[in-house]
Enzyme design. Structure first.
Site, short mmCIF file in Angstrom:
data_model
loop_
_atom_site.label_atom_id
_atom_site.label_comp_id
_atom_site.label_asym_id
_atom_site.label_seq_id
_atom_site.Cartn_x
_atom_site.Cartn_y
_atom_site.Cartn_z
N GLU A 288 35.97 32.80 33.19
CA GLU A 288 36.55 33.40 34.01
C GLU A 288 38.04 33.41 33.85
OE1 GLU A 288 35.82 30.62 37.57
OE2 GLU A 288 33.86 30.24 36.65
N ARG B 83 31.92 40.24 37.30
CA ARG B 83 32.53 40.01 38.69
C ARG B 83 33.84 40.14 38.58
NH1 ARG B 83 31.11 34.93 42.90
NH2 ARG B 83 31.67 35.86 44.75
N TYR C 97 37.49 40.43 41.05
CA TYR C 97 37.91 39.98 42.53
C TYR C 97 39.11 39.35 42.55
CZ TYR C 97 36.12 35.45 40.67
OH TYR C 97 36.21 34.07 40.17
N ASP D 237 41.33 36.51 43.66
CA ASP D 237 41.16 35.01 43.83
C ASP D 237 42.28 34.40 44.72
OD1 ASP D 237 40.06 32.40 42.72
OD2 ASP D 237 41.78 31.98 41.68
N GLU E 171 40.94 38.57 39.21
CA GLU E 171 40.09 37.41 38.44
C GLU E 171 38.85 38.11 37.97
OE1 GLU E 171 39.71 33.39 39.78
OE2 GLU E 171 38.07 33.14 38.48
N THR F 181 32.86 36.78 33.58
CA THR F 181 31.89 37.45 32.70
C THR F 181 30.52 37.31 33.00
OG1 THR F 181 31.33 35.75 31.27
CG2 THR F 181 33.25 36.95 30.55
N TRP G 110 25.86 34.96 42.69
CA TRP G 110 25.26 35.43 41.48
C TRP G 110 23.60 35.31 41.35
CZ3 TRP G 110 28.33 36.37 37.29
CH2 TRP G 110 29.72 36.18 37.42
#
Lengths: 495, 64
Positions: free
Chosen positions: A9, A64, A66, A68, A74, A77, A441
């Protein structure tokens, strides 16, 4: 665990220079947060404007993107089965956010703003704020109980994973350069928190169901690397050490007397001696890394290594061997000898080499603030203005991947994990008459957006089933096609 | 270790003629020089464009 899942991340930093002189530096607290959120919102809007396949925060490549908590963008993977896939997907994330910045600049200009928006992949600003580059590894619960055994490895791996940091006159201590950007911000050995307190080992538990065999091991002490090789080494060597830990083969390596202090000390002195428990002798970070390497080599002399494990092992061995040949002035941080051209692969060495050149060329010292600017520009993801990006374009760095692998990873999910199913569902349902909702997820919900017109009135069971729920609890789930067929059938009914 | 290896390094060869007529290393070195010159020019340009206020502008908030 022979099979492992990796993920990273990256928290990116946005910087905007407006024409009306309203600067971020004048903002504090909530105002700064709102400002940052505003910038990130431009990126989120750009994502929709570009027409990328997405469902909520999830992308068609299974990853993802988004906003943060700190208001910054952010990228996480997708779950990757191999180190190579992981490197490709992390670099793909860099490309995705840079492309979003380019669209956001157009939006800003349309609204009368300047186009001076830049995105950086680093871990620290000049005001003493830090933001993370987090790593995730799937490990066995048994290994988690033994996790302290890898602390010396994690503390010392910065000799090849650090991205380098120019110190300023405001920073404490008298060093001018550090190996790692994150080292100074780690203050505990173990903690379950990720801000305010930061640990070498993050104990935040997240069990991932697969016959109760998996736990996510979360690491927050690493720097966000620009170099493909550095990412590969960081993830790959950590994976190898975890393999030994799981096999019960990681014994006899001395613990560090003070791991947090050692982390900071190595960052300031590449060859500095470290105290270890129950031994009089002191060791350098390089010597401790060599102990781990030797254990791993011994293990694989008796166990079959996969092709990738073997590749990482050789890369690790050659990197440590080449680091032994590196000559560095500990006082002036002058890179005296780099006979094996490690600067082509290791971020902190490449950055240091660039800074050394600039210092010599301009006859300046380490107090010159232009060096701090160059430090930041190293992490700028824009190919037009980013220093690392330019070094890569000038063939001054080695590539682990080819361009096609990164380009593919921007839109296609990696194979062999649930990310493939997630990504393919997002891609296959794009522009169809269904709404795909992915909130985490592990689950996907698909809803029909209108009543089907071609179903007979008496076919009630079809009319009533206007939603499809898919569980992806097992990260290794590879039974992808049957799920995809189910989704395809659902889409057909409701289109 | 590094010191030992350094002492073991063979002395530089005294083959002037061969070195002078060898074409390939010269090409590589010229090519590299060009690339380094481009890098230096790039650095100057980047610093000029970013301006002095760039560092102050760069202010972030910690995430999680």
């Amino acid at each position: 665990m022979k099979e492992r899942i990796y993920g990273t991340e990256c928290e990116y930093a946005l910087c905007y220079q407006s024409e009306d002189k309203e600067t971020m530096s004048q903002l504090e607290g909530e105002d700064l947060l709102e400002y940052q959120k505003g910038l990130t919102t431009y990126l989120l809007c750009s994502l929709r404007d570009k027409g990328c396949p997405l469902a909520g925060e999830f992308l068609g490549n299974g990853g993802r993107f988004y906003m943060d908590r700190g208001g910054h963008p952010e990228y996480a993977t997708p779950e990757c089965r191999s180190v190579r896939d992981l490197v490709a997907h992390e670099k793909a994330g860099d490309r995705i956010v840079q492309e979003l910045v380019e669209v956001a600049r157009l939006l800003m200009v349309q609204q009368g703003g300047s186009r001076s928006l830049h995105i950086f992949k680093n871990n620290v600003d000049l005001y003493g704020n830090t933001y993370g580059g987090h790593e995730n590894y799937l490990i066995t619960p048994w290994a988690m109980k033994q996790i302290r055994k890898i602390i010396p490895f994690l503390v010392t791996r910065q000799i090849f994973t650090g991205t380098g940091k120019v110190m300023t006159r405001w920073d404490p201590g008298d060093v001018v350069y550090q190996l790692s950007q994150r080292a100074d911000f780690i203050d505990r050995v173990l903690t379950d928190r990720t801000s305010k307190e930061r640990g070498i080992i993050n104990t935040r538990k997240r069990e991932i169901p697969r016959e109760g065999q998996n736990i996510r091991f979360h690491i927050i002490l690493g720097d966000c690397n620009m170099s493909e090789y550095a990412i590969g080494l960081k993830i790959g060597t950590t994976g190898l050490v975890l393999r030994l830990l799981e096999a019960g083969a990681l014994n006899g390596i001395p613990g560090l007397s003070s791991p947090v202090q050692a982390l900071k000390s190595i960052s300031r002195s590449f060859n500095g001696p470290l105290r270890v428990e129950e031994r009089k002798q002191r060791y350098t970070a390089l010597e401790i890394q060599s102990m781990y390497l030797e254990k791993v080599q011994r293990f694989f002399s008796a166990h079959q290594a996969s092709g990738e494990e073997d590749e990482i092992l050789q890369l690790w061995a050659s990197t440590l061997e080449n680091l032994k040949k590196l000559k560095l002035s500990s006082k002036t941080w002058e890179l005296e000898e780099d006979p094996k051209d490690l600067k082509r692969r290791i971020d902190w060495i490449l950055k240091l080499w660039i800074l050394n050149r600039f210092i010599k060329k301009n006859g300046i010292d380490w107090g010159d603030m232009r060096l701090k600017s160059l430090d930041l520009k190293y992490h700028d993801l824009d190919p037009e203005t980013g220093l690392f990006e330019r070094c890569q374009a000038l063939d001054l760095v080695d590539r682990m991947l080819d361009e096609e692998e990164i380009r593919r990873a921007q839109s296609a999910p990696p194979r062999g994990t649930r990310a493939w199913t997630r990504g393919m569902i997002i891609r296959n349902t794009m522009d169809k008459n269904v709404e795909v909702r992915i909130e985490d997820w592990e689950k996907i919900n698909i809803r029909a957006q209108r009543h089907p017109g071609n179903i007979h009135f008496f076919d009630r069971h079809i009319r009533m089933v206007n939603a499809l729920g898919i569980k992806l609890e097992d990260p290794f789930q590879t039974d992808n096609l049957s799920v995809l067929k189910k989704v395809e059938h659902f889409v057909e009914i409701w289109s | 270790m590094a010191a030992i290896q350094k002492t073991k390094q063979p002395k530089k060869k005294k083959v002037k003629k061969e070195d002078e007529v060898t074409f390939a290393p010269g090409v590589v070195s010229e090519e590299k020089k060009k690339r380094l010159k481009k890098l230096d020019e790039f650095i100057e340009g980047v610093l000029q464009e970013a301006g002095e206020e760039f560092l102050d502008e760069f202010k972030q908030i910690e995430g999680e």
